[in-house]
Design a protein around this motif. Sequence first.
Motif, short mmCIF file in Angstrom:
data_model
loop_
_atom_site.label_atom_id
_atom_site.label_comp_id
_atom_site.label_asym_id
_atom_site.label_seq_id
_atom_site.Cartn_x
_atom_site.Cartn_y
_atom_site.Cartn_z
N PRO A 603 -10.29 -4.18 -0.60
CA PRO A 603 -10.54 -2.88 -0.48
C PRO A 603 -10.81 -2.38 -1.87
O PRO A 603 -9.86 -2.40 -2.71
N LYS A 604 -12.00 -1.84 -2.10
CA LYS A 604 -12.35 -1.22 -3.71
C LYS A 604 -12.95 0.12 -3.42
O LYS A 604 -13.64 0.24 -2.55
N THR A 605 -12.81 0.65 -4.47
CA THR A 605 -13.43 2.10 -4.63
C THR A 605 -14.89 1.63 -5.15
O THR A 605 -14.94 0.57 -5.53
N ARG A 606 -15.62 2.73 -4.90
CA ARG A 606 -17.15 2.41 -5.45
C ARG A 606 -17.42 1.96 -6.86
O ARG A 606 -18.29 1.22 -7.25
N SER A 607 -16.24 2.41 -7.67
CA SER A 607 -16.18 1.83 -8.79
C SER A 607 -15.75 0.37 -9.39
O SER A 607 -15.45 -0.24 -10.30
N GLY A 608 -15.34 0.02 -7.99
CA GLY A 608 -14.73 -1.60 -8.07
C GLY A 608 -13.33 -1.56 -8.29
O GLY A 608 -12.79 -2.76 -8.54
N LYS A 609 -12.32 -0.54 -8.25
CA LYS A 609 -11.24 -0.74 -8.55
C LYS A 609 -10.50 -1.12 -6.98
O LYS A 609 -10.63 -0.38 -6.05
N ILE A 610 -9.65 -2.13 -7.24
CA ILE A 610 -8.83 -2.49 -5.91
C ILE A 610 -7.88 -1.59 -5.60
O ILE A 610 -7.08 -0.71 -6.37
N MET A 611 -7.88 -0.87 -4.34
CA MET A 611 -6.87 -0.06 -3.99
C MET A 611 -5.59 -0.38 -3.34
O MET A 611 -5.64 -0.97 -2.31
N ARG A 612 -4.71 -0.91 -4.36
CA ARG A 612 -3.67 -1.61 -4.08
C ARG A 612 -2.49 -0.82 -2.90
O ARG A 612 -1.95 -1.56 -2.35
N ARG A 613 -2.80 0.34 -3.05
CA ARG A 613 -2.05 1.49 -2.05
C ARG A 613 -2.03 0.77 -0.81
O ARG A 613 -1.15 0.59 0.15
N ILE A 614 -3.38 0.60 -0.43
CA ILE A 614 -3.79 0.02 0.99
C ILE A 614 -3.18 -1.14 1.19
O ILE A 614 -2.59 -1.61 2.13
N LEU A 615 -3.29 -2.02 0.29
CA LEU A 615 -2.69 -3.61 0.20
C LEU A 615 -1.28 -3.47 0.38
O LEU A 615 -0.74 -4.36 1.28
N ARG A 616 -0.60 -2.71 -0.18
CA ARG A 616 0.72 -2.53 -0.03
C ARG A 616 1.32 -2.04 1.11
O ARG A 616 2.03 -2.61 1.89
N LYS A 617 0.51 -1.02 1.90
CA LYS A 617 0.88 -0.70 3.30
C LYS A 617 0.42 -1.76 4.23
O LYS A 617 1.22 -2.03 5.23
N ILE A 618 -0.50 -2.65 3.97
CA ILE A 618 -0.67 -3.68 4.99
C ILE A 618 0.40 -4.56 4.92
O ILE A 618 1.10 -5.18 5.77
N ALA A 619 0.81 -5.00 3.48
CA ALA A 619 1.89 -5.75 3.54
C ALA A 619 3.07 -5.46 4.10
O ALA A 619 4.16 -6.22 4.30
N GLU A 620 3.60 -4.18 4.20
CA GLU A 620 4.54 -3.62 4.61
C GLU A 620 4.59 -3.33 6.02
O GLU A 620 5.56 -2.70 6.68
N ASN A 621 3.61 -3.71 6.53
CA ASN A 621 3.25 -3.40 7.99
C ASN A 621 3.36 -2.01 8.41
O ASN A 621 3.98 -1.68 9.44
N ASP A 622 2.76 -1.23 7.55
CA ASP A 622 2.92 0.27 7.73
C ASP A 622 1.45 0.69 7.87
O ASP A 622 1.12 1.78 6.97
N THR A 623 0.72 0.25 8.75
CA THR A 623 -1.00 0.54 8.56
C THR A 623 -0.97 1.88 9.59
O THR A 623 -2.11 2.47 9.33
N GLY A 624 0.03 2.63 9.78
CA GLY A 624 -0.25 3.69 10.62
C GLY A 624 -0.59 4.97 9.47
O GLY A 624 -0.93 5.96 9.91
N SER A 625 -0.21 4.77 8.38
CA SER A 625 -0.13 5.78 7.11
C SER A 625 -0.95 5.17 6.04
O SER A 625 -0.68 5.40 4.99
N LEU A 626 -2.26 4.85 6.33
CA LEU A 626 -2.90 4.19 5.25
C LEU A 626 -3.38 5.08 4.35
O LEU A 626 -4.01 4.92 3.05
N GLY A 627 -3.52 6.49 4.52
CA GLY A 627 -4.06 7.45 3.84
C GLY A 627 -5.66 7.35 3.76
O GLY A 627 -6.28 6.88 4.74
N ASP A 628 -6.06 8.10 2.92
CA ASP A 628 -7.75 8.33 2.70
C ASP A 628 -8.25 6.85 2.29
O ASP A 628 -7.90 6.58 1.22
N THR A 629 -9.11 6.57 3.18
CA THR A 629 -10.01 5.52 2.71
C THR A 629 -11.35 5.63 2.72
O THR A 629 -12.13 4.76 2.51
N SER A 630 -11.70 6.93 2.78
CA SER A 630 -13.01 7.53 2.63
C SER A 630 -13.58 6.96 1.25
O SER A 630 -14.98 6.87 1.28
N THR A 631 -13.14 6.72 0.18
CA THR A 631 -13.50 6.45 -1.06
C THR A 631 -13.71 5.14 -1.22
O THR A 631 -14.24 4.61 -2.33
#
Length: 649
Positions: A603-631
Motif C-alpha cells: 500500500p503506497k501513497t501516490r507519492s510512493g510512500k509505503i503506508m506502514r500504519r496499514i501494514l501494522r494493522k494487518i499484522a495485528e489482525n486489526d483490520t476493522g480500523s484501517l483508517g483512511d485509505t483514500s490517499t
Amino acid sequence: MTHTTHSPSQSFTDTAHLDRAGYDAMYAESLADPEKFWGDQGKILDWITPYTQVKQTDFNFGKVDIKWYADGVLNVSANCIDRHLATRGDQTAIIFEPDDPNDPAQHITYNALSDKVNRFANVLLSQGVMRGDRVVIYLPMIPEAAYAMLACARIGAIHSIVFAGFSPDALANRINDSGAKILITADTAPRGGRKTALKSNADAALLHCSDKVRCLVVKHTGDQISWTENRDVDVKFLMQHASPDCPPRPMNAEDPLFVLYTSGSTGKPKGVVHTSGGYLAYAAMTHKYVFDYHDGDVFWCTADVGWVTGHSYIVYGPLANGATTLMFEGVPTYPDAGRFWAVCEKHKVNQFYTAPTALRALMGQGNSFVENYDLSDIKVLGTVGEPINPEAWNWYNDVVGKGRAPIVDTWWQTETGGHLLAPIPGAVPTKPGSATLPFFGVQPVILDPTTGEEITTTEAEGVLCLKDSWPGQMRTVWGDHERFQETYFQQYKGYYFSGDGCRRDADGYYWITGRVDDVINVSGHRMGTAEVESALVANATVAEAAVVGFPHEIKGQGIYAYVTLMNDQTPSEALKKELETWVRTEIGPIAKPDFIQWAPGLPKTRSGKIMRRILRKIAENDTGSLGDTSTLADPSVVDDLIANSIYNS
Ligand code: WTA
C-alpha cells in the motif's frame, strides 16, 4: 482503569537506602540545583583531578552539546578495581556461572580481577593499541568479556561490543564503522548446550575489513579453529606472559569509554557514544539506588554484555560500587526452565534483573520450576527492555518474589546510559506495568505528538521526551554528530526525544506504551524495521519489502515481513525458508522474520510512500480500523493483503 498498588514492607524500607521522604528530598534537590546535586553525587567516583565544572549541556538543535564533569580526570578501570583493593581485595567481584551446570562456577576476587585486567591491558598495549583506538569485542558471556572492557578502559581505548548473536556481516559493518584495529573474539561459545562458532564468524567478517585488523582469540572451549598467522593472537597465552602491572591512564571525564551500536528508525545502526565520568557516576548511582544495593549483596543481571544493560549493570555500575556481580553464560531454559532459580539459590542472589520476555517464557512452563528452589535471599526483582504485561508482573511478584521483593520496572535506553524511570524500591509503591517515577535529575515530559507542546496536566498521553540532561546521557553518534542532533533533538525542539509513547496517570506515574517510530522490540532486543527490510531486499529474489511488528505472546513483538518478489520469481514455502535463513546470515538469528507474507503490491501513497500504519494493522489482525485509505495509489492491494494475511490463510 484501576491498578493494584504494591507498597514495600516496613522491614524493607527500614533497611533501604531511601524511604519516600528521602527520595522526594533528593529528587527535589536534583531539580532545584543540578550543579550542586551532581557536584556532590560525582563523588561516588574517585577522581585523579577533581572536577570544578559539573554541568555544561545544551539541547538546542544545531548546538547540541553535552558535557559533565568536563575538567575532571579519572580512570574508569581504577574506579571499578584499584580503589577496592585495599578494603575488598579478597571479596568476589565476578561470579561466573557456566552454561553447563556441571561445570564449576568461578569466583573471581577483586585481586584476581586486577591481575587479569592489568595483564589484558598490557596485551592490548603490546598489540599497539593506543589511547582513543577502537577495540571491537565479540565474545560470549565469559569473564574475559569484562576483562577486555576494563582493559580498554585502563589504557584509554574505546571498546565496542558486538553481541555474539550477530552475523559476520553485522560484525564487519561495526568494525568498519568504528574503524577498529583490534577484534577480540573466542573460539566457540556454548549456550544452551549448543555452540556458536564465533571464531569462524570472525574470520568471515574480517574478509570485509582492513587487513590491518588484528584478531585476539580467547581459547575458551579449546575447540578446533582455523588460525591466520600474523593476524590471530592467543590472548590467554600472552596474558600469562604479560606483566600484572599496567598503570591506569588518566583520562578526561569526556573521553569516550565505549561505542555501542543500536538500531534506529532509519538507516544503519548508530554508534552510541558514552564517555567516562558522567556515564560511570550515573551507572553507579542507579545501580545503588534502584536495586537498593548494599555491600555484600550478590547482584545478577541476566542481560548479555553485548547490550547496554550488560554494560551498565553487569560490569560498570556494580564494579564501581565494589559489588559482587554474576555473569551467566547460559540461557534460562537449559538444562530446564528452572535454571535461573537454580543459579539464584546456588549463589544466594539478592537482586535479580531480567527481561519480561524471559519471564513470559518461564511462566508458561509452570510454577514447579520456581518452587523447587530456595529463593529467600532475593530482596529486589528488576525488569528491563520492554513493557511488562500485568500477568508476567504478577507471576514475578507472587511466584518468584513470594510477595516480599519489590519489583523495579526500569525504563531506559542504550542512549540514556542508565535508568531514567524506575521505582526506588524502599520508597515508591509500584503498579504492575508502570516504570513509575523518574530517577534523580530526570525530567520526563509528555508532548502532544502533533503540536509538540508539553502536556502539563498530570494525566497525559503522548510522546516521552526529556527536558534536561543527566550525566549518563549519550554524547554523540560515532562520527556523525549531525545524525545525533537530527535523531534526538530535531523533531521536538529543546527536548531529547526518546522515541517512546507514554501515558502519565493521575498519580503522576509513567506507563510506556511502546515505540512511536519504526523500531520494534523483539524479546527485549531492539530492531530497526529498516534494517530487516534492507537485508531482505539485498536478496536477488526480492523486489521490495516492508517489515512491521505484531504482538507476540512471548517475545512481546514479532517480526512480520511483507515481501514483493521479482517478476521472474515464484512464491513457495522453500523460498520463504531461504529468505528467513538469508536474514539470519545478514543480521543474526534475532532478526529472523516470524512471518513472511507474499505481497504482490504494497500500500503506497501516490507519492510512493509505503503506508506502514496499514501494514501494522494487518499484522495485528486489526483490520476493522484501517483508517483512511483514500490517499492510496491503489486501494485494492489492501484487500489482497488482508485476504492473504497469516490470520486468513
Ligand atoms: C524499550 C534497553 C517499557 C523502550 C535498556 C526503549 C522499555 C527501548 C523498558 C530501548 C521498560 C526499555 N518498559 N519499555 N521498562 N525498557 N524499553 O536501547 O521502547 O535496547 O526505547 O535499551 O526499549 O531499548 P535499548
